[in-house]
Design a protein around this motif. Structure first.
Motif, short mmCIF file in Angstrom:
data_model
loop_
_atom_site.label_atom_id
_atom_site.label_comp_id
_atom_site.label_asym_id
_atom_site.label_seq_id
_atom_site.Cartn_x
_atom_site.Cartn_y
_atom_site.Cartn_z
N SER A 52 -90.56 17.73 42.25
CA SER A 52 -90.92 17.88 43.66
C SER A 52 -89.86 17.23 44.54
N PRO A 53 -89.64 17.77 45.74
CA PRO A 53 -88.71 17.11 46.65
C PRO A 53 -89.19 15.72 46.99
N ASN A 54 -88.26 14.79 47.12
CA ASN A 54 -88.64 13.42 47.44
C ASN A 54 -88.47 13.13 48.93
N ALA A 76 -84.65 17.23 56.22
CA ALA A 76 -85.24 18.38 56.93
C ALA A 76 -85.70 17.98 58.33
N GLU A 77 -86.14 16.75 58.49
CA GLU A 77 -86.61 16.28 59.80
C GLU A 77 -85.50 16.24 60.83
N LEU A 78 -84.26 16.12 60.38
CA LEU A 78 -83.13 16.10 61.31
C LEU A 78 -83.05 17.38 62.15
N GLU A 79 -83.63 18.47 61.63
CA GLU A 79 -83.57 19.75 62.34
C GLU A 79 -84.38 19.72 63.64
N HIS A 129 -83.96 20.97 48.16
CA HIS A 129 -83.73 20.93 49.61
C HIS A 129 -84.56 21.99 50.33
N GLU A 130 -84.58 23.20 49.77
CA GLU A 130 -85.38 24.26 50.38
C GLU A 130 -86.86 23.91 50.38
N ARG A 131 -87.33 23.43 49.24
CA ARG A 131 -88.76 23.06 49.17
C ARG A 131 -89.07 21.83 50.00
N VAL A 150 -79.17 25.79 53.66
CA VAL A 150 -78.66 25.09 52.47
C VAL A 150 -77.59 25.96 51.82
N LEU A 151 -76.43 25.38 51.62
CA LEU A 151 -75.31 26.07 50.98
C LEU A 151 -75.12 25.46 49.60
N HIS A 152 -75.33 26.27 48.57
CA HIS A 152 -75.23 25.80 47.18
C HIS A 152 -73.83 26.07 46.64
N LEU A 153 -73.06 25.02 46.49
CA LEU A 153 -71.69 25.17 45.99
C LEU A 153 -71.65 25.68 44.56
N HIS A 154 -72.57 25.20 43.74
CA HIS A 154 -72.53 25.52 42.31
C HIS A 154 -73.64 26.46 41.87
N GLY A 155 -74.18 27.22 42.83
CA GLY A 155 -75.24 28.17 42.52
C GLY A 155 -76.60 27.51 42.56
#
Length: 227
Positions: free
Chosen positions: A64-66, A73-76, A92-94, A100-105
């Protein structure tokens, strides 16, 4: 609206129970990286590689996201935020981040063995041998292996160049080309690093928060939202 660019590494996901990419003994979940995370490994033993990523995907889906993911996400609420992550999980999405840009997929998607631009969502945790893309080739995990190009690096560099504030979380800056992204951030931009063990930094001054992500990130986010 000011733009915040956040570069995250394994340290932020480790606090959700996901192991860092490579342990101190050089192994990843007990495997040599060369046996599970290279194109050559896939050619030698695709079944082993597929099973390895199936197990990683299962672990990701159980995590789960911590509070660090959620705080970013609150920064938005106040900023235009782009998360650039070296991690292949979807925390990050959850956690609520919108860009979110995933550099490594990302491990929750599959890709064609013939054309990496053909990607598909995976239902559940298991991607089976015999599951094919529209070109008729085997589907594999949508992750960037050692020896493969990092297709999102140019877009990530452009994001860094436009940053008004830059935040580095949970990365030792040991993996290139991701580690070079800090060099694209304009010199005058405020830069923060959140990590319990601050790595060697380039000459530009970083504001250092020597805490684990779940402590340091909420503190920094609160400060930025109240600024």
């Amino acid at each position: 609206m000011k733009k915040i660019v956040v570069l995250t590494g394994a340290g932020i996901s480790a606090e959700s129970g996901l192991k860092t990419f490579r342990d101190s003994d050089g192994l990843w979940e007990g495997y040599n990286v060369e046996d599970v995370a290279t194109p050559e490994a896939w050619q030698r033993n695709p079944k082993l590689v597929q099973e390895f990523y199936n197990q990683r995907r299962k672990t990701v889906l159980e995590a789960s996201p911590n509070v660090a993911h959620k705080a970013l996400a609150e920064l938005e609420q106040k900023y235009d935020v782009t998360i650039i992550t070296q991690n292949i999980d979807d925390l990050h999405e959850r956690g609520g981040s919108g860009k979110v840009l995933h550099l490594h997929g990302i491990i929750t998607r599959s890709q064609s063995d013939k054309n990496a631009n053909l990607t598909y969502p995976i239902k559940g945790w298991e991607l089976k041998m015999g599951e094919l893309c529209e070109l008729g080739s085997q589907l594999r995990a949508h992750v960037v292996w050692f020896g493969e190009a990092v297709p999102m690096i140019e877009e990530a560099a452009k994001e860094c160049m436009m940053a008004d504030i830059f935040i580095l979380v949970g990365s030792s800056l040991a993996v290139y080309p991701a580690a070079g992204l800090v060099n694209y951030v304009p010199r005058q931009v405020p830069k923060y690093i959140v990590d319990p063990k601050i790595p060697y930094m380039p000459s530009d001054k970083f504001i250092k928060i020597e805490e684990k992500a779940t402590v340091g990130v909420p503190l920094l986010v609160s400060e930025l939202l109240n600024d």
